[in-house]
Design a protein around this motif. Structure first.
Motif, mmCIF file in Angstrom:
data_model
loop_
_atom_site.group_PDB
_atom_site.id
_atom_site.type_symbol
_atom_site.label_atom_id
_atom_site.label_comp_id
_atom_site.label_asym_id
_atom_site.label_seq_id
_atom_site.Cartn_x
_atom_site.Cartn_y
_atom_site.Cartn_z
ATOM 1 N N THR A 296 95.529 90.487 130.562
ATOM 2 C CA THR A 296 96.320 89.444 129.914
ATOM 3 C C THR A 296 95.746 88.077 130.242
ATOM 4 O O THR A 296 95.418 87.785 131.390
ATOM 5 C CB THR A 296 97.788 89.477 130.382
ATOM 6 N N HIS A 312 89.553 88.044 124.700
ATOM 7 C CA HIS A 312 90.231 89.097 123.942
ATOM 8 C C HIS A 312 89.226 90.084 123.372
ATOM 9 O O HIS A 312 89.406 91.305 123.473
ATOM 10 C CB HIS A 312 91.055 88.496 122.814
ATOM 11 N N ASP A 318 95.643 91.222 126.087
ATOM 12 C CA ASP A 318 96.752 90.573 125.394
ATOM 13 C C ASP A 318 96.695 89.068 125.643
ATOM 14 O O ASP A 318 96.140 88.597 126.646
ATOM 15 C CB ASP A 318 98.087 91.132 125.890
ATOM 16 N N ARG A 354 99.277 91.392 119.366
ATOM 17 C CA ARG A 354 98.644 91.172 120.665
ATOM 18 C C ARG A 354 98.873 89.742 121.155
ATOM 19 O O ARG A 354 98.387 89.362 122.223
ATOM 20 C CB ARG A 354 97.132 91.431 120.575
#
Length: 734
Positions: A296, A312, A318, A354
């Motif tokens: 993340t 990403h 995410d 996402r």
């Protein structure tokens, strides 16, 4: 019959940006043989490019550069002359030269005018007879690094002569840009009367340096200037500055550059433009990230778009956008950057599911990377970060932020961890320093907290064994029927799971199975000798023989370990998701990831997972066959006990994709219990047909393969069932 020509170029080392990838791949795709010389590892060279060591041409570590522009073009100017001399017939091309169509010139003289008026000759494309007088004179001229060029302006020559007489000659690195490049080539072309050997402007430079930004504008503008005589097309690396400053390091929408990256299947977000000369862009932050995996990333200010997009696409992570105002408050009007940021991400291939906008403090969760560029500590007061740091940081997080001198940010950060300064710029007369922050361990350390948790979980009948580098073994007995051996990272256990339990703890407990959790204190690939010693002891003591069935499970690094250490329990089953077979570079020289473990010892009885897992009963491997590095490792598992379960177009972190699709648990349950069949697996995998990532990747592949009608039908099918922005925009382009 046209003469077949080979081109050569140089990249000293390190990753290529998408612009270099595009240019190199264009020669491969157009059928012109291309060799890339380099002095260091380059992890992302397009397939089909021939690799050679630059030391074959010039054996040196002295990479001279034009200091005033921080440009290694000076070394390239020198290198190209020696390459042409030592490789007869090879044509030099800069790494920003695109193959519009193959060069099939019969003459060894291949060079072109770069400006109207046909006087100045550029050397971005340069071919010369290896025994020619012009090449000999330029080699002789460049052999003296203090030579004073007769083609410099008279005033500059007088200045250099004066300094030389005073005992302070001017080194080539301090001389004007191009003195060993276009200025020198132009001088000798006219000096030796070789004007008739020079190609006209439109051969290589139909779009001149002054007009270079036309490559960034509507595609038709550049196309209108390129002629049928254009072969190697100079795209001008100087465009990187505008790409970085105004387009987040990406090819502008609708531009000629975007058309080219689509034509050749280049993904700019995977190889961002990081800088030009002394200027650096946000995409360069990827080089300062020392994490092997990112689940993340969060942005606080909206100023790290290219960095976040690159993370990403590289890590399939995410994205969180934290919607706070300059005073650090939630719940007010949405910040103006949020909507545009979301649109930017979706336009560049990020599925909307996402992306999560955080609008309440209670929704903040620990993240791996937190971006605070041009925000708190530079534009806003640093004290407003307290609540966000307290909720978003774990011991292995990284924070990228800007700090203005006098803001009090450096004293503030002392309570949270250490910082490394990356760069400095001026803002309003004050220095602004970009730093990466590494949090300090919590009081008592994670190890102490884990010791307490693990001892309690083991109870009186189990055991907990701590070891070096944060490794530990935790055995939780339940049934003698099945033992599941799992491999996990201690940091993930302690900082990214609310229950602070090893992977699969509750899942395995619900089945009544016993569990042996093996944890690493970082990205060690469990290659500490202590880990091997523990498995030897468990094997020799008959520990595994207590159970009717033993199953080893892991993903990525854990997948490697599950396969490798299953050798301690011959006859066990293995379930591995996207495993590596080894990181021994002598065995897998093509593996460019996980540099943190390249110096580990992968020898011994638990070293090469592809080999030693042959002692297992069944080895289930789940992987994406379109991930070349993953499929390369899986191909090395050649034993008859291997069952490959393909998960096309779901990426390296396919466990995350399967979980989002809601089928990870039944797949893993079936595999661990020994009931999973390939028919069951592929039946469940049909769910991917409605999964946005799979739809996007399938559509993109159809476009890249020029299956236009198929792509149109597929795009219409997808959009009739759900909105997929990437597909919708791609269909519009078709």
């Amino acid at each position: 019959m046209a003469r077949e020509r080979e081109v050569g170029t140089l990249w000293i080392g390190g990753p290529l940006s998408w612009l270099e990838q595009l240019c190199l791949k264009s020669f491969v795709d157009k059928g012109q043989k291309i060799t890339l010389f380099s002095y260091e590892d380059i992890p992302n060279v397009p397939e089909g490019v021939i690799r050679r060591d630059g030391r074959e041409i010039i054996d040196t570590d002295d990479f001279i550069k034009y200091e005033h522009k921080n440009s290694f073009a000076l070394f390239a100017d020198w290198f190209r002359l020696h390459m042409i001399h030592q490789c007869p017939g090879m044509i030099w091309i800069d790494t920003d030269v695109y193959c519009h169509r193959p060069m099939d010139y019969d003459s060894d003289y291949v060079m072109g005018y770069e400006l109207p008026g046909e006087h100045r000759v550029n050397n971005a494309i340069l071919g010369l007879p290896h025994d020619s007088e012009i090449l000999a004179q330029m080699l002789d001229f460049t052999s003296d690094r203090y030579s004073i060029a007769p083609f410099l302006p008279k005033g500059k020559q007088k200045d250099f002569v004066k300094k030389a007489k005073a005992g302070k000659p001017v080194h080539i690195t301090q001389q004007p840009w191009g003195v060993w490049g276009p200025m020198m080539v132009t001088h000798y072309v006219h000096e030796l009367g070789l004007e008739d050997k020079v190609q006209p402007l439109d051969a290589f430079y139909p779009i001149t340096f002054r007009d270079r930004t036309k490559f960034l504008r509507r595609a038709a503008i550049a196309e209108g200037l390129i002629t049928e005589d254009t072969t190697a097309l100079h795209l001008w690396a100087s465009n990187k500055r505008q790409l970085g400053n105004q387009h987040h390091g990406l090819a502008p929408k609708g531009s000629y550059l975007e058309k080219l990256v689509k034509e050749h299947g280049i993904e700019p977000a995977l190889a961002p433009i990081k800088g030009r000369g002394v200027a650096t862009f946000d995409g360069a932050l990827v080089d300062h990230l020392d994490l092997e995996e990112v689940a993340t990333v969060a942005d606080l200010t909206g100023a790290a778009r290219s960095f976040v997009l690159s993370l990403h696409h590289q890590h399939d992570c995410d994205i969180q956008l934290i919607d706070v105002d300059p005073s650090g408050q939630f719940g007010n009007d949405p910040q103006p950057w949020i909507a545009d940021y979301c649109a930017f991400l979706q336009e560049n291939g990020v599925d909307s599911n996402r992306i999560r906008v955080i609008r309440r403090e209670k929704d903040l969760r620990p993240v791996d990377v937190l971006c605070n560029l041009d925000g708190f500590g530079s534009a806003y007061r640093i004290r407003h970060l307290n609540r966000i740091f307290d909720r978003c940081l774990h011991s292995d997080s990284r924070v990228f932020m800007d700090i203005k001198k006098g803001s009090g940010a450096f004293p503030f950060l002392k309570d949270y961890g250490t910082n490394e300064q990356l760069s400095t710029r001026e803002d309003g007369g004050k220095p602004v320093i970009r730093v990466v922050v590494t949090p300090k361990p919590p009081e008592g350390g994670d190890d102490a907290a884990w010791d307490e948790i693990a001892t309690r979980l083991a109870g009186d009948d189990g055991f907990y064994r701590p070891g070096p580098e944060g490794h530990s073994f935790l055995f939780m007995p339940r049934s003698d029927d099945t033992l599941v051996v799992t491999f996990d990272n201690l940091d993930i256990t302690m900082n990214k799971r609310d229950d602070r339990r090893p992977w699969g703890y509750s899942f395995i407990k619900e089945q009544g199975w016993s569990m042996l959790g093996v944890l690493a204190g970082g990205w060690t690939w469990y290659r500490n000798p202590w880990v091997s010693d523990q498995f030897d002891e468990l094997r020799d003591s008959g520990f595994f023989n207590r159970f009717k069935r033993v199953v080893f499970y892991g993903a990525s690094m854990g997948g490697y370990a599950a396969c490798a250490f299953s050798a301690a329990a011959p006859g066990a089953d293995v379930v591995a998701i996207s495993p590596q077979s080894t990181l021994d570079k002598s065995i897998v020289p093509w593996e460019t990831r996980y540099k943190v473990a390249w110096d580990r010892d992968f020898s011994g009885p638990y070293g090469d997972a592809a080999q030693v897992s042959g002692a297992a009963n069944k080895v289930y491997i789940l992987y994406d066959p379109y991930e070349p590095l993953d499929s390369g490792h899986v191909a090395r598992f050649e034993n008859d006990n291997v069952e490959r379960l393909r998960a096309p177009l779901l990426g390296h972190r396919l466990g995350s994709s399967l979980n989002q699709m809601g089928i990870l648990s039944p797949i893993i349950l079936g595999a661990l219990s020994g009931t999973l069949t390939s028919q069951d697996y592929y039946q469940m995998l049909r769910t991917r047909k409605t999964f946005p990532r799979y739809q996007r990747e399938l559509f993109t592949r159809a476009v890249d393969k020029d299956h236009t009608q198929l792509a149109k039908r597929l795009g219409e099918y997808i959009l009739a069932r759900n909105d997929n922005r990437k597909v919708r925009l791609g269909l519009k382009d078709l």
